[in-house]
Scaffold this motif. Structure first.
Motif, short mmCIF file in Angstrom:
data_model
loop_
_atom_site.label_atom_id
_atom_site.label_comp_id
_atom_site.label_asym_id
_atom_site.label_seq_id
_atom_site.Cartn_x
_atom_site.Cartn_y
_atom_site.Cartn_z
N GLU B 159 -11.36 55.44 21.91
CA GLU B 159 -11.36 54.38 22.94
C GLU B 159 -12.58 53.49 22.72
O GLU B 159 -13.56 53.92 22.14
N TRP B 174 -9.66 64.79 21.90
CA TRP B 174 -11.09 65.01 21.73
C TRP B 174 -11.36 65.01 20.23
O TRP B 174 -10.59 65.62 19.46
N ASN B 179 -15.78 61.21 20.18
CA ASN B 179 -14.87 60.23 20.77
C ASN B 179 -13.71 60.89 21.52
O ASN B 179 -13.38 62.04 21.29
N VAL B 180 -13.09 60.08 22.37
CA VAL B 180 -11.86 60.47 23.07
C VAL B 180 -10.82 59.39 22.82
O VAL B 180 -11.15 58.25 22.49
#
Lengths: 260, 260, 260, 260
Positions: B159, B174, B179-180
């Motif tokens: 994102e 994850w 980051n996600v």
């Protein structure tokens, strides 16, 4: 500048009163006092506090009528919150009061009563890094916040969080130990706006961080907007003139023509 | 059992034709062939493929009329997709064809045309662990999938993904590097269902994994449901009888009484 | 008071130039001029206009960079709008400019490009009563608007309107002839807010009504909020500093530990 | 064909027992009996009934464990429904049971408990025409239903209905007397799907109409889908194996590396 947004910070105020504990060290006067002091320092905000041990938990009809947005921090004392007070707070939210639910408040009666679900989640106390990714950079709640907030050590909250699909997901968190979490979410119930924000475990000085406080200040303005402008327009209780949520017989017959 | 869900797998088919490359090693006949072979092995599914180099990219009016759900894999060839074909696919989706967009298809013309945004994101090739958290365990797309899918090594997608708020977020990923990503998202446009699913970089054998293939099979059934049942009911092209999306003059005057 | 919200009203300006016609009678200088005059009379708003026949339809890069919210009225001239200008406007919306699409603008290229659907609907010119029901009385767009707006005579727009599920439905209209319509809807695309509002056929003096103008003023503030505050904070083009929507390589490796 | 969707129809069963009344004339054995008889005539559905006066209102743990979708009709008896039974039904919905709430059930305890709002609305008994516009023609609930359903005479239910923004609005109703209503809406809570459908006043033979019954049958399949497939896969109680909604400590430490 005269306050034009009335904030009430509610806290069960249990952890911080335990002598020698980390919470007391971090928040000597309680989380509510720390947050209220911050809000009071902001232009246009008037803040007060309320806690579990006060009569009616400090949330009398008068206090709520004078509140545009209520912050809620609870954890081990959820069951001690009187159902009648929960119903009273719920009515005010439905009539337009904003509500910001913090951290372990995910399991508070008021949050479950408004969302309709049990709001359970995964958790772990492992002192791990959390990164909150801002996925709504244009939302009023993220004003002045960059693309991420990094918290070096925190309790983990993880999915699946048993909440209805939010109106908007504002932040998604990454945790060092492998979990993700929708850490900032908006909802509406009745005329009231609700924001859930997960940072804030009592053993970490989260609520002393300028970035977190900025999110909370933004959230106060966003969630309290309707109530504050109604108060300004009416010069009094923003919800006193509200017909409220009642079934109402509607006499409309706009064409006034006989049934053919 | 006679096939009753017609799947077409589209692939630009560029990476896998480069001799000596990892993609060719993993998918010797192309990603499309691997996926179509899987779908064909499933009861009730009839699968075919189409690729960029075929006339009309293999997506003739006849092929689309016979397709209930279209899978889309593209990456370096997005710009080579003919705008007229994109418009044709878009019309079919709006009329009820399902669409499943895979991995780098986030930047495909068809995805941007249907979502309205640029669908940009962060990325990193660092061979890192990804965990997809299933946050919609009751959704048909996650049937048979547990609470998480772990991919040991993958490209990172992060994102903020520039997409409209999805109807429903199904998976959140994850990544080891911090980051996600909303890695499984549903949307609707017109009468068509759309599912975006991010796993599937061409240098990893992602589409040979049973769990990923199960998600894709579930997604095929979910996205193609309306088209397949309409085909079953009409015995032919599920969208031929469709008035389509046209402005239409409505003669309704239900009360039939003279204007008073 | 210095203007702090920059509004641009775009109109194809075709109907109102036909001598002897009803539109010319109602809006002698065009719908855009009527709306801009109203906005200019409001504290804090600076309004300008742009029309189809101007170079670049009046929507140069400079004009858009100085616009917080763009109003769009088009009808018979949709096809004459240059695709390059549509792309330019779309980019600005995705970067945070507000957009309010009026009445027959439901079929404008810019609306379809942002929503992804064809936005078709039912219609009928039968000079009938319309009642707009306010179903979001707490939304900034309905500030000062009661529970309904009654328009004695109007063109009918009816469902099914081919739009994606809106973020929020603000108004639902009732028409004397038996139709309903989601007449006020909000959407977000990228960083930009979009409001569609259906009243405003060119042969009725809808845009001279105080209640309708109040909705439009509210909508201007709501849709332009992000752009206007960014302009105030940066002192210039609210979108010049915007990295924009680009794929971006992310170097984050927060733990910096060797792969185990 | 063996039943594979278990439907339970709950009715307060008060109006229809009043001798000489219209409800008794229309539904001599009660609304629940009429609906259950219809469902039982459908392939793949096994239906039973439950009413207010039965022990535990007929909604024992055993009955609910054997129910995939629960229909709810209540009106003057809402307050007589035991809170413990409401909590039990709510738990089952959160664990995946479908719920279809009919007509005056908008004010039932169970609906308010799951939605979080008061669900108030406008109403009028004026024997007027209602037209339900189908705005989701691709949704499983509208299978076989055309663009509108016309009911010649019905009680009016009008906006503002105090509900959270629905996941999807399926039908919007027009009433002769000037009102509109979101007459078919979907929601999700926990793992359960909820459909609210407003037609069905006890003094009109609404539930004898094939089109209305088709909507209800479609809704049964849609809302009960997760429970029915889980039952088929497990061969028993679809929710017995459900960990349910509990806070859960998560041990995941996927990288297993010492903190750097």
């Amino acid at each position: 500048m005269a306050g034009n947004l009335n904030v009430t910070v509610w806290n069960e105020f249990i952890h911080e009163r335990k002598p020698g504990g980390k919470p007391m060290e971090i928040y000597p006067h309680g989380i509510h006092a720390a947050l209220a002091a911050h809000f009071s320092s902001q232009p246009g905000i008037k803040a007060r506090t309320a806690t579990l041990d006060e009569p009616e938990h400090g949330l009398t009809a008068e206090v709520l009528a004078d509140t545009d947005v209520l912050f809620w921090w609870g954890h081990v004392g959820h069951d001690r919150v009187d159902d009648a007070i929960v119903r009273r707070v719920r009515r005010e939210v439905l009539a337009g009061m904003g509500l910001v639910v913090l951290h372990s408040g995910h399991a508070a009666k008021i949050f479950k009563a408004l969302l309709g679900t049990e709001c359970t989640l995964k958790w772990r106390e492992a002192d791990e890094k959390e990164i909150l990714w801002n996925i709504a950079p244009h939302h009023p709640i993220t004003r002045g916040i960059g693309e991420r907030i990094v918290i070096d050590r925190h309790e983990m909250y993880g999915e699946r969080h048993d909440i209805p699909e939010p109106d908007q997901v504002i932040f998604i968190s990454w945790f060092e130990g492998g979990n993700v979490f929708r850490s900032g979410c908006t909802f509406e119930r009745g005329l009231g706006r609700i924001f859930y924000f997960s940072p804030g475990h009592e053993t970490y000085p989260i609520y002393h961080r300028p970035d977190i406080l900025k999110v909370l200040t933004n959230a106060a303005h966003w969630a309290g907007e309707f109530s504050a402008r109604t108060r300004a327009e009416t010069g009094g209780n923003p919800r006193s003139g509200e017909a409220g949520s009642v079934n109402e017989k509607d006499p409309v017959q706009p064409l006034g023509r006989p049934r053919g």
